[in-house]
Design a protein around this motif. Structure first.
Motif, mmCIF file in Angstrom:
data_model
loop_
_atom_site.group_PDB
_atom_site.id
_atom_site.type_symbol
_atom_site.label_atom_id
_atom_site.label_comp_id
_atom_site.label_asym_id
_atom_site.label_seq_id
_atom_site.Cartn_x
_atom_site.Cartn_y
_atom_site.Cartn_z
ATOM 1 N N PHE A 105 0.826 -1.203 0.000
ATOM 2 C CA PHE A 105 0.000 0.000 0.000
ATOM 3 C C PHE A 105 0.866 1.261 0.000
ATOM 4 O O PHE A 105 0.629 2.183 -0.794
ATOM 5 C CB PHE A 105 -0.909 -0.016 1.226
ATOM 6 N N LEU A 106 1.876 1.316 0.874
ATOM 7 C CA LEU A 106 2.708 2.515 0.980
ATOM 8 C C LEU A 106 3.542 2.723 -0.284
ATOM 9 O O LEU A 106 3.753 3.874 -0.705
ATOM 10 C CB LEU A 106 3.625 2.402 2.199
ATOM 11 N N VAL A 110 2.158 6.389 -1.308
ATOM 12 C CA VAL A 110 2.995 7.543 -0.946
ATOM 13 C C VAL A 110 3.577 8.240 -2.178
ATOM 14 O O VAL A 110 3.450 9.467 -2.315
ATOM 15 C CB VAL A 110 4.098 7.110 0.039
ATOM 16 N N PRO A 111 4.234 7.525 -3.125
ATOM 17 C CA PRO A 111 4.729 8.241 -4.316
ATOM 18 C C PRO A 111 3.609 8.890 -5.129
ATOM 19 O O PRO A 111 3.768 10.014 -5.619
ATOM 20 C CB PRO A 111 5.433 7.139 -5.118
ATOM 21 N N LEU A 112 2.480 8.183 -5.299
ATOM 22 C CA LEU A 112 1.365 8.777 -6.036
ATOM 23 C C LEU A 112 0.869 10.043 -5.355
ATOM 24 O O LEU A 112 0.578 11.056 -6.021
ATOM 25 C CB LEU A 112 0.218 7.770 -6.156
ATOM 26 N N THR A 249 2.593 8.544 5.080
ATOM 27 C CA THR A 249 3.090 7.295 5.643
ATOM 28 C C THR A 249 2.345 6.931 6.920
ATOM 29 O O THR A 249 1.946 5.778 7.114
ATOM 30 C CB THR A 249 4.600 7.413 5.933
ATOM 31 N N ILE A 250 2.146 7.915 7.793
ATOM 32 C CA ILE A 250 1.416 7.650 9.039
ATOM 33 C C ILE A 250 -0.022 7.244 8.735
ATOM 34 O O ILE A 250 -0.561 6.292 9.324
ATOM 35 C CB ILE A 250 1.458 8.886 9.945
ATOM 36 N N THR A 251 -0.664 7.955 7.800
ATOM 37 C CA THR A 251 -2.043 7.623 7.432
ATOM 38 C C THR A 251 -2.127 6.225 6.844
ATOM 39 O O THR A 251 -3.033 5.449 7.173
ATOM 40 C CB THR A 251 -2.579 8.651 6.433
ATOM 41 N N GLY A 252 -1.187 5.882 5.968
ATOM 42 C CA GLY A 252 -1.198 4.556 5.365
ATOM 43 C C GLY A 252 -0.930 3.454 6.362
ATOM 44 O O GLY A 252 -1.537 2.379 6.299
#
Length: 318
Positions: A105-106, A110-112, A249-252
């Motif tokens: 998922f990350l 995150v890059p997107l 990152t924290i949200t994911g």
């Protein structure tokens, strides 16, 4: 004959009468020069201590016991098990799979999030017509209830959803949210789309601090729009990029609602189970809060390491 002493050298502070440096009062040394700031910051400090610090410390305590919840005032035995919960968590295939799922998922989310939010913020910052309407449009999904939006995505990406009808024979089988390979990437794309408006606002705020003279200077040197973007915009919003990386990152890592609702609780066969969803299943549904707390502590340590690496390699010396 009378002698006169030479004046003290420039920049030399006069010596105190008793030879000791003046010390500030104890209250000032503890609270600083502006103790009133503590008064204004007290509500947030209490909020952090009650909502974050105390639960985290209590979770660490629970992770060392065979803990279970009981009625208030009940005297029950909660034996100390040491590191057994951590050893079990680090060797449990379900836990390892959940961390692998959130890793996938990350890697996608995150890059997107960083690329799309920066590109869209740059575009929104440069247009003059319909600016308010477009900014609001991107922000609406972020503030809309997840249950309502997930219903739309189930209509689009379900087994008999609109997307599969459009693709026809090209539609994946099993479908997007039922496929072990496509379930987590589909969730990652959904979360990226839903949260994009918030990160666009962060970048829009950062773009206001990039001096327009830098763009004019770059244009004078012959730099085109693409060159200006990579030479002026990207370095100018680097602090915001670090913040977006950290928040996404924290949200994911705390992913819960999306797999719980989109895939019926982590299906198929646990390929969309996140660590937080597994914590809920172990701690609440199956009654193993000590074991769930150990998984949570491992997750916190992992997020701290990722945050440090991001700040170290993206944030630079700042």
């Amino acid at each position: 004959m009378t002698t006169t002493s030479a004046p003290p050298a420039a920049g030399t502070a006069p010596a105190a009468g008793n030879g000791r440096r003046h010390r500030a009062p104890l209250v000032q040394r503890i609270l600083g020069k502006n103790p009133l700031g503590w008064l204004f910051g007290a509500p947030y400090i209490v909020y952090v201590l009650v909502i974050f610090a105390f639960p985290l410390c209590f979770a660490v305590y629970m992770s060392f016991f065979d803990y279970f919840f009981a009625a208030p005032g009940a005297n029950v035995d909660r034996p100390f098990v040491g590191l057994d919960n951590y050893i079990q968590a680090l060797t449990d295939p379900a836990v390892l799979q959940s961390f692998g799922n959130v890793g996938i998922f990350l890697i996608i989310n995150v890059p997107l999030t960083v690329v799309l939010s920066l590109l869209l913020a740059s575009g929104l910052n440069s247009i003059t017509r319909f600016r308010t309407f477009l900014r609001t449009s991107y922000y609406v999904p972020y503030v809309t209830a997840s249950v309502a939006i997930i219903g739309v995505w189930l209509f689009l990406f379900g087994q008999n959803g609109l997307v599969n009808h459009i693709l026809g024979p090209l539609a994946p089988s099993p479908s997007w949210l039922s496929s072990p390979t496509l379930a987590m990437p589909t969730i990652a794309i959904y979360v990226t789309w839903k949260g994009l408006g918030f990160y666009i606002l962060l970048y829009l705020a950062a773009l206001q601090n990039v001096p327009t003279e830098l763009y004019e200077s770059a244009a004078t040197d012959g730099a085109g729009k693409v060159r200006q973007f990579f030479s002026v915009t990207v370095p100018g919003v680097r602090p915001a990029t670090v913040l977006v990386l950290l928040l996404s990152t924290i949200t994911g890592a705390n992913l819960f609602t999306e797999p719980y609702l989109l895939t019926g609780g982590g299906g198929p066969d646990g390929h969309s189970t996140s660590p937080v969803l597994l914590i809920y299943q172990q701690g609440i549904q199956q009654g193993h809060p000590g074991y769930a707390a150990a998984i949570g502590v491992i997750l916190v340590i992992g997020v701290l390491i990722l945050g440090w690496l991001q700040n170290r390699f993206v944030g630079g010396r700042d």
